[in-house]
Design an enzyme around this catalytic site. Structure first.
Site, PDB file in Angstrom:
ATOM      1  N   LYS A   1       0.833  -1.178  -0.132  1.00 55.16           N
ATOM      2  CA  LYS A   1       0.139  -0.090  -0.232  1.00 55.16           C
ATOM      3  C   LYS A   1       0.952   1.256  -0.097  1.00 55.16           C
ATOM      4  CE  LYS A   1      -3.664  -2.377   2.274  1.00 55.16           C
ATOM      5  NZ  LYS A   1      -4.484  -2.864   3.511  1.00 55.16           N
TER       6      LYS A   1
ATOM      7  N   GLN B   1      -4.749  -1.407   9.717  1.00 58.64           N
ATOM      8  CA  GLN B   1      -4.371  -2.488   9.145  1.00 58.64           C
ATOM      9  C   GLN B   1      -5.191  -3.464  10.024  1.00 58.64           C
ATOM     10  OE1 GLN B   1      -3.304  -3.360   5.913  1.00 58.64           O
ATOM     11  NE2 GLN B   1      -4.102  -5.378   6.367  1.00 58.64           N
TER      12      GLN B   1
ATOM     13  N   ASP C   1     -10.928   2.985   4.117  1.00 58.50           N
ATOM     14  CA  ASP C   1     -11.631   1.493   3.851  1.00 58.50           C
ATOM     15  C   ASP C   1     -12.910   1.598   3.848  1.00 58.50           C
ATOM     16  OD1 ASP C   1      -9.557  -0.074   3.859  1.00 58.50           O
ATOM     17  OD2 ASP C   1      -9.075  -0.090   5.725  1.00 58.50           O
TER      18      ASP C   1
END
Ligand code: NAD
Length: 303
Positions: A54, A98, A121
């Site tokens: 990422k 994460q 997200d």
């Protein structure tokens, strides 16, 4: 002779990234540099790999990347205050924590502590609620990527029967909501569904998000169905020389179903590359929303 189409996630992801990169250049001309903060708690190897890719992709596109590595022993309060400081940082437009988080931390509390406008997200309750009401919001990356792929290859989805196998908040539920938004007739199947193969045989579109290697076999698939395989499972498999090797497979038994379906995503190279491209998409979306800049992708790169 089989005649299925291989739905190429790498190629579509690349098309998406090229468009995002152009839009980032335009934002920079307006003195806006999108910034993405990635927070990693602990040292889970798979999470470290995801975070590295990422960060590398952000750098490739000219997104400012802030990478926070925090101890597995960090308290929930300390993690919440890290998020508070990222919320207050004007150079940060997207915040990603994460997952999974260590067991002593309340994941839902942490996800909801992220400013919903920086929620790249799309896991914040406000964004999940907005998506279920059909309102503008950030959309979780894997569902977004799955639907962009599907529409690029299938065009109009109106009236199609879609079966989503899996009902997680990360994949199954949001992917079903996007199918509904695109006028599909949606069935959610899950671990308690009775006679799953029969349910799936009604489907024009199957989205498999189960987490079980090669679970969807030929008896699940109607002739001509389109399959999006979200699953990523590492398994030991024998190659042609009889050597056991670690390989990635999906939730669909590709070789068993490919001759029956009209189109299918491979694993790897299907939904996976779309997920990371859609994270960049969401970062651009958040930066555009925060700065009141129009956000419009090409017709064939929208969910
Ligand atoms: P999850 O474990 O949260 O959810 C799995 C879902 O599958 C559940 O809703 C469950 O009801 C259903 N299920 C389990 N066993 C079943 C059965 N026997 N029959 C029918 N349904 C069953 O998983 P998730 O986070 O939604 O991920 C699903 C898959 O997608 C995993 O393989 C994961 O690795 C993969 N994934 C891929 C990406 C990507 O970028 N491609 C991103 C996220 C997740």
């Amino acid at each position: 002779m089989s005649s299925y189409t291989l739905i190429d996630g790498k190629q579509t992801a690349e098309a998406l990234l090229v468009e995002i990169e152009k839009k980032i250049i335009n934002l920079k001309k307006q003195n806006i540099t999108p910034g993405l903060a990635v927070v990693l708690v602990g040292n889970d190897k798979a999470s470290e790999t995801y975070v590295r890719s990422k960060v590398a992709m952000s750098e490739r596109l000219g997104i400012k990347s802030i990478h926070k590595e925090l101890s597995v022993e960090i308290s929930e309060d300390e993690l919440l205050s890290e998020i508070e400081s990222l919320n207050a940082d004007d150079s940060v437009h997207g915040i990603l924590v994460q997952l999974p988080l260590p067991a002593h931390i309340d994941t839902e509390k942490v996800l909801n502590a992220i400013d919903y406008q920086k929620d790249v997200d799309g896991f914040h309750t406000l964004n999940a609620g907005a998506l279920s009401k059909g309102l503008e919001s950030t959309i979780p990356c894997t569902p977004l990527g799955s639907i962009i792929l599907l529409k690029r290859y299938l065009g109009d989805l109106s009236g199609k029967n879609a079966v989503v196998i899996g009902r997680s908040n990360i994949v199954g539920k949001p992917v079903g909501q996007l199918l509904l938004k695109n006028n599909c007739t949606v069935t959610y199947a899950h671990s308690r569904t009775k006679d799953l193969p029969a349910v799936c045989r009604q489907a024009d579109i199957i989205i498999a998000a189960i987490g079980k290697p090669e679970f969807v076999g030929s008896d699940f698939v109607k002739e001509g169905a389109v399959i999006i395989d979200v699953g990523i499972n590492a398994v030991q498999k024998e190659d042609s020389d009889g050597n056991s090797k670690r390989r990635l497979v999906g939730d669909v038994d590709f070789n068993a179903v490919c001759d029956k379906c009209s189109a299918i995503t491979p694993v790897p190279g299907g939904v996976g590359p779309m997920t990371i491209a859609c994270l960049m998409y969401n970062c651009l979306y958040c930066a555009s929303m925060i700065h009141n800049v129009d956000f419009e992708m090409s017709d064939d790169l929208r969910a």
